[in-house]
Write a protein that holds these residues in place. Structure first.
Motif, short mmCIF file in Angstrom:
data_model
loop_
_atom_site.label_atom_id
_atom_site.label_comp_id
_atom_site.label_asym_id
_atom_site.label_seq_id
_atom_site.Cartn_x
_atom_site.Cartn_y
_atom_site.Cartn_z
N THR A 462 0.59 -1.28 0.29
CA THR A 462 -0.16 -0.20 -0.51
C THR A 462 0.99 2.02 -0.64
OG1 THR A 462 -1.56 -1.02 1.61
CG2 THR A 462 -1.95 1.33 1.25
N SER A 917 -11.26 -1.48 1.92
CA SER A 917 -10.94 -2.65 2.24
C SER A 917 -10.70 -3.90 1.62
CB SER A 917 -11.02 -2.16 3.79
OG SER A 917 -12.48 -2.62 4.17
N SER A 918 -10.19 -4.57 2.04
CA SER A 918 -10.47 -5.56 1.92
C SER A 918 -11.02 -6.61 3.16
CB SER A 918 -8.83 -6.90 2.60
OG SER A 918 -8.67 -6.72 3.50
N GLU A 921 -9.55 -6.54 6.70
CA GLU A 921 -9.53 -5.27 7.07
C GLU A 921 -10.77 -4.23 7.72
OE1 GLU A 921 -7.59 -3.99 3.43
OE2 GLU A 921 -5.58 -4.16 4.53
N TRP A 922 -12.13 -4.81 6.66
CA TRP A 922 -13.00 -4.00 7.08
C TRP A 922 -13.41 -4.69 7.84
CZ3 TRP A 922 -17.63 -6.69 7.20
CH2 TRP A 922 -18.69 -6.17 7.22
N TRP A 924 -11.36 -5.85 10.96
CA TRP A 924 -11.20 -5.39 11.94
C TRP A 924 -11.69 -3.70 12.01
CZ3 TRP A 924 -8.66 -7.36 16.06
CH2 TRP A 924 -7.78 -8.49 15.22
N GLU A 925 -12.61 -3.35 11.38
CA GLU A 925 -12.86 -1.82 11.29
C GLU A 925 -13.97 -1.86 12.48
OE1 GLU A 925 -9.47 -0.33 7.36
OE2 GLU A 925 -12.53 -0.61 7.72
N THR A 961 -8.00 -13.62 11.59
CA THR A 961 -7.14 -12.34 10.20
C THR A 961 -6.01 -12.09 11.56
OG1 THR A 961 -9.27 -11.72 10.65
CG2 THR A 961 -8.96 -13.23 8.80
N SER A 963 -3.15 -10.21 12.38
CA SER A 963 -1.99 -9.38 12.11
C SER A 963 -0.91 -10.15 12.45
CB SER A 963 -1.97 -7.96 11.45
OG SER A 963 -1.86 -7.71 13.10
#
Length: 996
Positions: A462, A917-918, A921-922, A924-925, A961, A963
């Motif tokens: 990124t 976002s993937s 990622e989404w 986790w957000e 998932t 990190s």
């Protein structure tokens, strides 16, 4: 000889004889005990059916006291130790025939049984470790009969019912481990009677009733370790916590605790670890801290107010300071920056003000420095990476200014930097772009200047630098960024042409170059951009025509080429795209709008192009009135000529196709080609049955390595799936390795949830892998391609009907069981490396089977990571560490499995959590934003009585998932969580927040 002397001699003789007799009896007794225990151990080996870990137990071997699983005292068995031996079956009822047994360790196996009450016969047992198995049912009320127990560990099983109060009668107990089970009811307050208790581990028993910490626990004066994460604790942390004078670790995280943190907690002299994160604690952090031994300090994700206590700066042993996601204000005490062992600082999402202590990193080895989303001013500390271990810097959304520290240009350990939305300026230190493991750079919304370098870290995924003052040309060196998925450089001062080298980046899914001063034509050779879904080149000075190839990008959904100088006609191929957003306005385009784009959703997509026209009034463009009737129609003579030519060309095409096919079958299927069939199962077909079915009519899929065929092989209705490897000379070596890897893996493993390899067929020019055929094809088609047309009539499943939740749950469990077998039961273990929903195949009953092991890698040695030469996998499913190191382990599959769980729960695609976002990622957000679980689940299958399971699967997907690989569960643990989440009782989980 006198009488006295004679009597003395006689007495000595009798004593000697007695001693010898005693020795003889003792030896005989010891010999009998040895033989008896040896017999029991051989029975035990037979009971577990000579399982590999203890197959060396043989009567012909050396003394059983030399076997590694046995410990003896005075030549008698006192300990049996089998941690992680993959033992299965039930518990051996005769184990206590070993009369002197004091220790039993069966941790991390597959034993399924109720609580083994036969252990009551082990009268000397003081250590019992049964964790991480499949024991179930209640703990019996008479468990106190194990009266000598000092250590009891039943964690990670399926025990249910209430925790019996009789457990408090184990008076000698020092360690009680009941974590991760299915207990209900409430904690027995009688646990407070275990006055010798030093460890109390009750975490992750969320089915327990809401309860406050029992006051009786105040009696546990010897307690050193409390772990009660996610146990439905409510109320306030009681002030009597300060009476536990020996306490070293307190973990009450992920509960519903409220109120203030009692000041008595931090008066404990031995306190070393404090975990109170994810509660609803309020008030200020106690300012007096008597313990100087605190190593980790985590009060994150609460509602704490006030300032960070200056006393934290006195904690010379502190390594982790986690206070993020609270409502703290004020300045960060200068003394914290001088703590010698501090390596993890996370203070983001607060309202902290003032400048950052400039001593951060000067005398300590920082790994993580996260202060984003505050109100901080001034500069970043110059010495952040002085220790050479800094992995991440996040300081986004502050009021920081000045240039980035020059020392970051020498920080080879850096993996991510996020400083967007600040007031930084100046040039970027050249070396900052080059750390080998750098994967994430976000610098948007600042005032950075200068040019981008020609060289970057090849692992960069990124790169966001929008809304700055970068200038010069976009470097062609970007072509080396094979893992780049996002390049956002909007609103800068870039000039020159868009480099053709950018088109090589096959993983790119978002490219924003809008608002610059770019000139020249659009890149033409863009067929590698098959992952690109968002392209914005607006507000530049680009010229030339729009390339037809744009219409061949299968993933493109957002296209903005507005406010340029593009000319010519709009390619009709753009109509092939499923565009959610299209803007071609303010250019020099001409001609007719393609019919497929004459759609009301594109009403404002073509404005300010004077020479464009449309007969659809909705688009508000000029009507396409041609100048004369002659120019509007073609004469009938010309039409007849065109039709005639078309018919002739069609006939010629058919003849050429027939001729080519005949040549192919004459040359490609010559009888003189030698085919070799290697079978792994009993077959009812031959290679001739397979070869005759390799026609285009039978193709059901294709990929980078070849086509897949559905081939009927006999008159019994049997069908197989055949994967044919491409015959491409440039790829021969690579594809041969993939082929042999798949054969090696699949021919050696057997499991109901792993695709069955029937045989493979090879010749000098071809390779065929033959599998059992999966009638329902891939999970991906059911979840994400419901409206795709079938390739073969009657062979494709009806994917228009979404899978219901019970079926999705069944698929999740099946995939978990297959992975569990690969990771924990294969020797050596197997890593798939490319797990995704398209590699989960479904049979006629919708049972899941893991497929496509072309990228699988066998570990060289159990527990030891294997090296791979290159990163492989599919974007959206790849674990973060996979792009950063050649050392991998099973946790990369766990990450991919987590993404599949999120797909099942939400119905979303792995690449598309939202527009930015993937899916991982989404998710986790969503947790960080505290959204309700019910709001993120798939509406197609969401029903009240399935909410509990769906919430559990979503949360497990988030955990998988993580990190950090160390934070992910093993597949054994993930499967256990899945099975534990199965429920038929509706609960109101939809009202809970994701962080709870």
């Amino acid at each position: 000889m006198t009488t006295t002397a004679f009597l003395s001699s006689l007495l000595f003789f009798l004593e000697t004889i007695s001693f010898l007799l005693l020795l003889l009896c003792s030896h005989h007794a010891n010999s009998q005990l040895y033989q008896q225990e040896h017999s029991v151990l051989l029975r035990l080996n037979q009971f577990w059916k000579n399982q590999a870990p203890i197959a060396h137990w043989r009567s012909s071997n050396a003394s059983h006291c030399t076997w590694p699983e046995i410990q003896c005292t005075n030549n008698s068995v006192t300990a049996l130790l089998f941690p992680g031996y993959n033992l299965n079956g039930t518990f051996p009822p005769f184990l206590c025939d070993l009369n002197n047994l004091t220790q039993l360790d069966l941790n991390l196996n597959y034993i399924a049984d109720g609580f083994p009450t036969t252990l009551y016969n082990c009268s000397k047992l003081n250590y019992l470790h049964l964790a991480q198995n499949y024991f179930d049912g209640p703990i019996p009320d008479d468990v106190h009969r194990l009266s000598r127990l000092q250590y009891l560990n039943l964690g990670g099983n399926r025990f249910s019912g209430e925790i019996p109060a009789s457990i408090s009668r184990l008076a000698e107990l020092r360690s009680l481990n009941l974590y991760v089970n299915r207990f209900n009811g409430s904690y027995p307050s009688e646990i407070g009677n275990l006055l010798n208790l030093e460890e109390l581990l009750l975490a992750y028993n969320s089915l327990l009733l809401p309860v406050e910490l029992p006051p009786s626990f105040a009696q546990l004066k010897k307690l050193k370790f409390i772990w009660m994460t996610d146990t439905n604790l409510v109320g306030e942390i009681p002030d009597w916590i300060g009476n536990l004078t020996d306490l070293e670790t307190l973990n009450l995280s992920e509960n519903n605790l409220t109120g203030k943190i009692p000041s008595s907690l931090f008066m404990l002299k031995n306190l070393s670890f404090v975990y109170l994160f994810k509660n609803n604690l309020s008030g200020e952090i106690p300012t007096r801290i008597d313990s100087k031994k605190i190593v980790e300090y985590d009060l994150s994700e609460n509602n704490l107010t006030g300032e960070i206590p200056a006393a934290i700066g006195d904690l010379q042993q502190l390594t982790s300071l986690l206070l993020f996601s609270n409502r703290l204000h004020g300045e960060i005490p200068e003394s914290i920056g001088r703590l010698p062992k501090l390596d993890d600082v996370r203070l983001f999402d607060n309202s902290l003000t003032g400048t950052l202590p400039q001593d951060f990193g000067r005398n300590l080895v920082l790994r993580s420095f996260q202060v984003g989303n505050n109100k901080l001013t001034g500069r970043l500390p110059e010495h952040l990476c002085s220790g050479g271990k800094l992995v991440g810097v996040t300081a986004y959304e502050n009021n920081l200014s000045g240039e980035l520290p020059e020392s970051l240009g020498n920080c080879s350990s850096l993996m991510m930097i996020d400083v967007h939305k600040n007031n930084f300026s100046g040039k970027i230190p050249v070396g900052l772009w080059m750390p080998l493991n750098l994967t994430f750079v976000m610098m948007s919304d600042n005032s950075f200047t200068g040019e981008l370098p020609e060289r970057f870290s090849t692992n960069l995924g990124t790169l966001e630098i929008s809304n700055n003052k970068f200038s010069g040309k976009i470097p062609s060196g970007l072509f080396s960024l094979w893992n780049l998925t996002e390049f956002l450089a909007s609103n800068n001062l870039f000039t020159g042409q868009i480099p053709e080298e950018l088109t090589i980046l096959s993983k790119l899914n978002k490219l924003w170059l809008d608002g610059n001063q770019l000139t020249g034509e659009l890149p033409q050779n863009i067929i590698s951009w098959r992952s690109l879904n968002n392209l914005n080149l607006s507000r530049n000075r680009l010229s030339g025509v729009i390339p037809d190839e744009l219409g061949g990008l299968p993933s493109l959904t957002d296209l903005d080429l507005s406010e340029n100088q593009l000319s010519g006609m709009i390619p009709t191929q753009l109509g092939n795209l499923k565009l959610n957003f299209l803007n071609l306005s303010s250019n020099l385009l001409s001609g007719t709008i393609p019919l497929a784009l004459e759609n009301p959703i594109y009403t404002r997509s073509f404005l300010n192009n004077p020479n464009l026209c449309s007969n659809n009034a909705v688009l508000n463009l000029n009507s396409c009135n041609l100048r004369s009737q002659n120019s509007r129609t073609i004469s009938s003579q010309h039409l007849a000529l065109i039709v005639s030519l078309g018919v002739i060309l069609f006939i010629l095409f058919i003849l050429a196709a027939v001729f080519t096919t005949k040549i192919y079958w004459k040359t490609g299927n010559r009888e003189d080609i030698e085919w070799k069939l290697t079978s792994f199962q009993r077959l009812n077909f031959s290679e001739e049955n397979l070869l005759s079915g390799l026609s285009e009519n039978n193709v059901i899929g294709s990929g980078g390595s070849g086509k897949v065929y559905r081939i009927p092989v006999n008159n019994l209705g049997d069908t197989v799936a055949v994967k044919k490897i491409w015959n491409n000379r440039k790829s021969d070596h690579k594809l041969e390795k993939e082929f042999m890897a798949e054969v090696k893996v699949l021919s050696s493993i057997r499991h109901n949830n792993i695709i069955k390899l029937l045989c493979f067929v090879s010749s000098e020019t071809s390779r065929l892998l033959v599998y059992e055929y999966m009638e329902k094809q891939s999970l991906d088609k059911w979840l994400h391609k419901r409206n795709s047309p079938p390739r073969i009539t009657g062979s494709e499943p009806d994917c228009g009907v979404p899978l219901d939740w019970p079926t999705r749950f069944q698929i999740a469990v099946g995939a978990a069981q297959g992975l569990c077998y690969m990771h924990h039961e294969c020797s050596p273990p197997v890593i798939h490396r490319d797990l995704k929903s398209s590699n989960i195949l479904l049979d006629s009953e919708l049972n899941a089977k893991i497929a496509d092991f072309g990228l699988a890698k066998l570990l060289v040695k159990q527990g030891e990571a294997a090296s791979v030469s290159a990163v492989a996998g599919s974007f959206g499913y790849i674990a973060p560490e996979y792009a950063q190191t050649p050392r991998i382990n099973e946790k990369i599959d766990v990450f991919s499995f987590g993404v599949i769980l999120l797909e099942l729960a939400t119905g979303k695609d792995a690449l598309n959590g939202d527009e930015d976002s993937s899916l991982a990622e989404w998710a986790w957000e969503c947790i960080q934003q505290g959204k309700r679980i019910a709001d993120v689940l798939d509406e197609d299958v969401k029903e009240p009585h399935y909410l509990d399971e769906m919430c559990s699967v979503f949360k497990l997907g988030v955990i998988c998932t993580s990190s950090l690989p160390t934070n992910r569960p093993t597949m054994h643990q993930a499967l256990e969580v899945l099975i534990r989440s199965r429920t038929s009782t509706p609960q109101n989980h939809g009202e809970k927040k994701l962080g709870s």
